[in-house]
Design a protein around this motif. Structure first.
Motif, short mmCIF file in Angstrom:
data_model
loop_
_atom_site.label_atom_id
_atom_site.label_comp_id
_atom_site.label_asym_id
_atom_site.label_seq_id
_atom_site.Cartn_x
_atom_site.Cartn_y
_atom_site.Cartn_z
N SER A 1 -8.32 8.22 1.02
CA SER A 1 -8.12 6.87 1.55
C SER A 1 -6.73 6.75 2.13
O SER A 1 -5.96 7.72 2.13
CB SER A 1 -8.34 5.83 0.44
N ASP A 2 -6.40 5.57 2.65
CA ASP A 2 -5.11 5.36 3.30
C ASP A 2 -4.10 4.63 2.42
O ASP A 2 -2.89 4.76 2.61
CB ASP A 2 -5.30 4.58 4.61
N GLN B 1 -8.81 18.10 0.85
CA GLN B 1 -8.01 17.52 1.93
C GLN B 1 -6.57 17.32 1.48
O GLN B 1 -6.29 17.23 0.28
CB GLN B 1 -8.61 16.17 2.36
N PRO B 2 -5.62 17.21 2.42
CA PRO B 2 -4.22 16.93 2.04
C PRO B 2 -4.04 15.46 1.66
O PRO B 2 -4.86 14.60 2.01
CB PRO B 2 -3.45 17.25 3.32
N ARG B 3 -2.98 15.17 0.95
CA ARG B 3 -2.63 13.77 0.66
C ARG B 3 -2.32 13.04 1.96
O ARG B 3 -1.68 13.60 2.85
CB ARG B 3 -1.40 13.70 -0.25
N ARG B 4 -2.73 11.77 2.02
CA ARG B 4 -2.39 10.99 3.20
C ARG B 4 -2.08 9.53 2.89
O ARG B 4 -1.56 8.80 3.73
CB ARG B 4 -3.53 11.04 4.22
N ALA B 5 -2.37 9.05 1.70
CA ALA B 5 -2.30 7.63 1.40
C ALA B 5 -0.92 7.19 0.94
O ALA B 5 -0.14 7.96 0.39
CB ALA B 5 -3.33 7.26 0.32
N LYS B 6 -0.62 5.92 1.15
CA LYS B 6 0.50 5.26 0.51
C LYS B 6 0.08 4.92 -0.93
O LYS B 6 -1.08 4.59 -1.19
CB LYS B 6 0.85 3.97 1.26
N GLU C 1 -4.95 11.94 -7.28
CA GLU C 1 -5.04 12.90 -6.17
C GLU C 1 -6.25 12.60 -5.30
O GLU C 1 -6.18 12.65 -4.06
CB GLU C 1 -5.13 14.33 -6.72
N LEU D 1 -5.44 9.58 -3.14
CA LEU D 1 -4.44 9.89 -2.12
C LEU D 1 -5.01 10.74 -0.98
O LEU D 1 -4.50 10.72 0.15
CB LEU D 1 -3.26 10.63 -2.74
N ARG D 2 -6.06 11.49 -1.24
CA ARG D 2 -6.63 12.40 -0.25
C ARG D 2 -7.85 11.82 0.45
O ARG D 2 -8.29 12.37 1.48
CB ARG D 2 -6.99 13.72 -0.93
N ASP E 1 5.24 4.31 -3.28
CA ASP E 1 5.85 3.66 -2.12
C ASP E 1 6.22 2.21 -2.38
O ASP E 1 7.08 1.66 -1.69
CB ASP E 1 4.88 3.72 -0.93
#
Length: 546
Positions: free
Chosen positions: A282-283, A41-46, A276, A279-280, A313
């Motif tokens: 969870s949020d 999956q792509p990265r999505r988390a802060k 990684e 980040l992929r 972040d």
């Protein structure tokens, strides 16, 4: 904690969107995440980086705060994952004891994690020492490289504190026992193999990095693992160890734990593949770097983040009143006694760490780790002091109350993630010289006036220049107790110079390790080691590892 209070690891996996077939189970409560699953999956988390001020010898609860914050975020409805470092058995049986957090904010099964876990440290130790054995075998037979025994740079490692092994002589006992030479042991967490594993993105990258490790210097040339032809054998040992581990907190929230500790003698961050995965899957990712912002955070931001193309972040700085008192001149024996004057003086240390993180462009939240001896007067003073300087802060008792005790902090973290933007940039460019990089860290992050090099360090720098290795990053080995290289200089010392007595080369990891002051990479045991507090009953129940 009893096993009946834990969820099967398959249920923890479902919280981050993984099925039973997506993980490799190590019993009921531990699992590994295969690398192909990590990158599906792509990265999505802060990304939230947890660091601290310079600690007292007792530690300030950074791992406990990281665990508690992840639990608190779950309580307020955030899909958060703690991504942490694995413990070393060195401190587990030495001074600190275990390293899975504490109280109501602990990673479980804590005893198993603090001992053998899934065998990652043993695999790293075995790979490192296989290479050492191959080097000594080459010295004995001389069939490939004709190495000079006086030019070998590769030591052995062991995941136990053992000062007697720092400097040893091998090959004694006659011609059939090998070549007599001086060498020594480092602790496994300081192994370059550990650094390579934590900084590799996948198996091909791992193999490439292993091949680049320097094992000896010969005239004007470097001799690498590739020259010996050992990289495939080392990779075979580390195949399963490359997969990040999945476990849980006491409140059954997910934890991805992988890679080594010790930001004073290594880079002190968990693995890139573990980060990684978080980040992929969870949020919000709560990760930690060892010791203070002068050590682990600097290395995260100057080594790991550029290597993995990460941009944190937010930084959470863990502070305790006892540490502020300690840096304000209160003795270690009395750091739990209220003292507003010492607290006021100790703020200089916290302020320096806040300045350092701002220098990297990060928004900041201060987490005040509450202890029973803290007084309301001191807490109010600290909160007001931080508010007057525009620093968001929250009190947290995650040791005593778990996620509930960290809810104010969790709300503040989410508010800052929503309202602020990171402008992260590393301290130096790879194109700068090694001396410029070291100087920047010492003067900008530590607050020193300059750097002095011992002859051995100058010789290594000259060798690195000859080899064209100026693009390497810098991972300074330094005491965690002071901003300087002198553990007795507390608070915010000024006008000091840092002495680099020698430099280790970690080319596979992509950095050098300047040894500052008296730092050594094989700790010793204290007078009363934690090993003596460990007990095993007749049913095999282990206690005393906390």
């Amino acid at each position: 904690m009893m096993s009946q209070d834990l969820k099967p690891i398959t249920e923890i996996a479902t919280q981050i969107g993984l099925s039973r077939s997506d993980i490799v189970q190590y019993g009921t409560f531990k699992a590994k995440i295969p690398l192909d699953i990590v990158y599906q999956q792509p990265r999505r988390a802060k990304l939230v980086l947890v660091t601290s001020i310079n600690p007292t010898p007792a530690g300030e609860g950074k791992t406990t705060m990281s665990v508690g914050l992840s639990q608190a975020l779950h309580r307020i409805g955030v899909n958060a994952t703690a991504v942490l470092r694995e413990p070393s058995m060195g401190p587990t049986f030495g001074m600190k004891g275990g390293a899975t957090g504490g109280g109501a904010s602990r990673v479980e099964p804590s005893t198993a994690i603090n001992l053998h876990f899934t065998g990652d440290f043993h695999a790293i130790t075995a790979a490192h020492n296989l290479l050492a054995a191959l080097i000594d075998n080459e010295l004995f037979h001389g069939s490939r490289l004709h190495l000079d025994p006086k030019r070998v740079l590769w030591k052995r490692v062991l995941d136990v504190n053992d000062r007697a092994l720092r400097h040893i002589i091998v090959g004694l006992g006659g011609p059939g026992q090998g070549v007599v030479r001086e060498t020594g042991f480092d602790i496994t967490a300081a192994s370059e193999v550990m650094a390579v594993l934590t900084l590799a993105r996948d198996l091909p990258d791992l193999k490439t990095r292993l091949s680049k490790m320097v094992i000896a210097s010969q005239g004007h040339d470097m001799i690498t693992v590739a020259d010996l032809g050992a990289e495939d054998a080392l990779t075979a040992i580390l195949d399963e160890a490359m997969m990040p581990n999945l476990v849980q907190t006491r409140e059954q929230t997910p934890v991805i734990m992988h890679g080594g500790p010790f930001a004073n003698i290594a880079h002190g961050c968990n693995s890139i593949v573990a980060t990684e995965a978080g980040l992929r899957l969870s949020d919000v990712v709560i990760t930690e770097a060892g010791f203070g912002a002068d050590l682990g955070a600097e290395k995260f931001l100057d080594i790991k983040a550029p290597e993995a193309n990460l941009a944190p972040d937010l930084a959470v700085v863990v502070v305790t009143l006892r540490a502020l008192r300690y840096h304000g001149g209160q003795s270690l024996r009395e750091i739990n006694r209220p003292n507003l004057d010492a607290l006021h003086s100790g703020m200089a240390n916290l302020n320096k760490h806040l300045e350092n993180l701002r220098r990297f462009g990060l928004p900041i939240v201060v987490a005040i780790n509450q202890f029973p001896a803290d007084t309301e007067e001191e807490i109010e003073w600290l909160l007001k002091e931080l508010a007057d300087h525009g620093v968001p802060a929250a009190l947290a008792d995650v040791f005593g109350q778990g996620g509930f005790g960290g809810e104010r902090l969790a709300h503040l973290v989410m508010q800052q993630l929503d309202e602020t933007s990171s402008h992260y940039a590393p301290l130096y460019e790879k194109t700068e010289s090694l001396e410029q990089k070291i100087e920047k860290i010492v003067t900008s992050i530590y607050g020193g006036s300059g750097v002095d090099y011992a002859p051995a360090a100058l010789k290594t720098l000259a060798r690195l220049h000859t080899w064209g290795e100026d693009a390497l990053r810098v991972c300074i080995a330094k005491t965690q107790y002071s901003l300087s290289d002198n553990p007795k200089l507390l608070g915010r010392p000024e006008g000091f110079r840092v002495t680099i007595r020698d430099i280790d080369i970690a080319r596979g990891a992509g950095y050098i390790v300047p040894l500052a002051g008296d730092m050594i990479r094989m700790p010793g045991l204290p007078k009363d080691p934690a090993a003596y507090r460990v007990h095993v009953d007749d049913d095999g129940m282990v206690t005393g590892i906390e």
